[in-house]
Design a protein around this motif. Sequence first.
Motif, mmCIF file in Angstrom:
data_model
loop_
_atom_site.group_PDB
_atom_site.id
_atom_site.type_symbol
_atom_site.label_atom_id
_atom_site.label_comp_id
_atom_site.label_asym_id
_atom_site.label_seq_id
_atom_site.Cartn_x
_atom_site.Cartn_y
_atom_site.Cartn_z
ATOM 1 N N TYR A 122 30.610 51.250 -41.636
ATOM 2 C CA TYR A 122 30.716 50.532 -40.364
ATOM 3 C C TYR A 122 30.360 51.441 -39.196
ATOM 4 O O TYR A 122 29.682 51.033 -38.262
ATOM 5 C CB TYR A 122 32.119 49.963 -40.159
ATOM 6 C CG TYR A 122 32.563 48.994 -41.233
ATOM 7 C CD1 TYR A 122 31.656 48.143 -41.863
ATOM 8 C CD2 TYR A 122 33.888 48.932 -41.616
ATOM 9 C CE1 TYR A 122 32.083 47.264 -42.854
ATOM 10 C CE2 TYR A 122 34.319 48.039 -42.593
ATOM 11 C CZ TYR A 122 33.404 47.220 -43.210
ATOM 12 O OH TYR A 122 33.812 46.347 -44.176
ATOM 13 N N GLU A 123 30.827 52.674 -39.253
ATOM 14 C CA GLU A 123 30.539 53.612 -38.173
ATOM 15 C C GLU A 123 29.038 53.892 -38.086
ATOM 16 O O GLU A 123 28.463 53.918 -37.001
ATOM 17 C CB GLU A 123 31.324 54.915 -38.385
ATOM 18 C CG GLU A 123 31.289 55.843 -37.192
ATOM 19 C CD GLU A 123 31.760 55.184 -35.904
ATOM 20 O OE1 GLU A 123 31.109 55.430 -34.864
ATOM 21 O OE2 GLU A 123 32.749 54.436 -35.908
ATOM 22 N N ASN A 129 32.406 42.093 -36.605
ATOM 23 C CA ASN A 129 32.773 42.742 -35.343
ATOM 24 C C ASN A 129 31.858 43.903 -34.977
ATOM 25 O O ASN A 129 32.144 44.628 -34.029
ATOM 26 C CB ASN A 129 34.221 43.239 -35.414
ATOM 27 C CG ASN A 129 35.185 42.098 -35.606
ATOM 28 O OD1 ASN A 129 35.022 41.036 -35.018
ATOM 29 N ND2 ASN A 129 36.177 42.309 -36.443
ATOM 30 N N ILE A 130 30.780 44.092 -35.702
ATOM 31 C CA ILE A 130 29.857 45.183 -35.396
ATOM 32 C C ILE A 130 28.860 44.674 -34.361
ATOM 33 O O ILE A 130 27.939 43.922 -34.681
ATOM 34 C CB ILE A 130 29.148 45.706 -36.661
ATOM 35 C CG1 ILE A 130 30.187 46.222 -37.660
ATOM 36 C CG2 ILE A 130 28.147 46.795 -36.296
ATOM 37 C CD1 ILE A 130 29.617 46.631 -39.002
ATOM 38 N N ALA A 172 34.782 52.159 -43.877
ATOM 39 C CA ALA A 172 34.772 52.674 -42.507
ATOM 40 C C ALA A 172 33.541 53.544 -42.214
ATOM 41 O O ALA A 172 32.925 53.380 -41.158
ATOM 42 C CB ALA A 172 36.058 53.425 -42.204
ATOM 43 N N SER A 208 37.279 52.040 -48.847
ATOM 44 C CA SER A 208 37.131 52.034 -47.393
ATOM 45 C C SER A 208 35.651 52.023 -47.051
ATOM 46 O O SER A 208 34.882 52.866 -47.526
ATOM 47 C CB SER A 208 37.773 53.275 -46.787
ATOM 48 O OG SER A 208 37.466 53.328 -45.412
ATOM 49 N N SER A 227 35.803 41.157 -43.179
ATOM 50 C CA SER A 227 35.872 40.617 -41.817
ATOM 51 C C SER A 227 35.380 41.607 -40.764
ATOM 52 O O SER A 227 34.893 41.196 -39.711
ATOM 53 C CB SER A 227 37.288 40.154 -41.495
ATOM 54 O OG SER A 227 38.193 41.239 -41.595
ATOM 55 N N GLU A 228 35.479 42.894 -41.033
ATOM 56 C CA GLU A 228 35.032 43.903 -40.075
ATOM 57 C C GLU A 228 33.544 43.794 -39.775
ATOM 58 O O GLU A 228 33.085 44.169 -38.703
ATOM 59 C CB GLU A 228 35.337 45.322 -40.592
ATOM 60 C CG GLU A 228 36.797 45.642 -40.683
ATOM 61 C CD GLU A 228 37.423 45.225 -42.017
ATOM 62 O OE1 GLU A 228 36.751 44.540 -42.821
ATOM 63 O OE2 GLU A 228 38.587 45.569 -42.242
ATOM 64 N N ARG A 230 27.265 50.925 -36.544
ATOM 65 C CA ARG A 230 27.419 50.843 -35.082
ATOM 66 C C ARG A 230 26.349 51.666 -34.370
ATOM 67 O O ARG A 230 25.874 51.302 -33.303
ATOM 68 C CB ARG A 230 28.811 51.292 -34.663
ATOM 69 C CG ARG A 230 29.867 50.251 -34.939
ATOM 70 C CD ARG A 230 31.254 50.663 -34.432
ATOM 71 N NE ARG A 230 32.221 49.652 -34.797
ATOM 72 C CZ ARG A 230 32.873 49.624 -35.954
ATOM 73 N NH1 ARG A 230 32.665 50.564 -36.855
ATOM 74 N NH2 ARG A 230 33.736 48.656 -36.212
#
Length: 160
Positions: free
Chosen positions: A35-36, A60-61, A32, A30, A56-57, A39
């Motif tokens: 990514y957090e 989207n950032i 996640a 993960s 792919s995530e 952001r």
Amino acid sequence: MVRSSRAQSRGVESQVSAAKGGGRFAKLPSFAPKYEMARRSKTLHMSMLSLTAVPSEVWNIAGLVRLDLGHNELPRLPPSVAQLSGLEQLWLNHNPLDDLPAEIEMCKKLKVLDLRHTEVSDIGCATLATARDSGALPALEELKLDGPPSSLAARAAVTR
């Protein structure tokens, strides 16, 4: 007969649940937390993770400024890079990357592009030269091209 259909249905559901819960499938890491943090900091470090594709995530950032994908196993950069219009630094060094998508032109704020020790060919250099000559990458200040198999002439066309 109705009971056996329901029993079969429950059996299939339990197999699917077992598969979703891990069972014989390997659990994917993960990202996640990365990514957090990205952001908040607008910087994403995904280097040295043995990635063969960009998750792919990443695309989207919102507001991502620096993306480090160096030291992975990426054979290509997807056209989705166009979604990162505010990107200023893109580090792709030490990947088997052989070409760049034309959509790189959508990264108008790109200042640093690191392609050291990639497999970028003359075609990839031509894509960059076209983007630079057309003014599509107006902010590009630093292009690192040491070590790719492209010809000296192709690299010179990009770095002039």
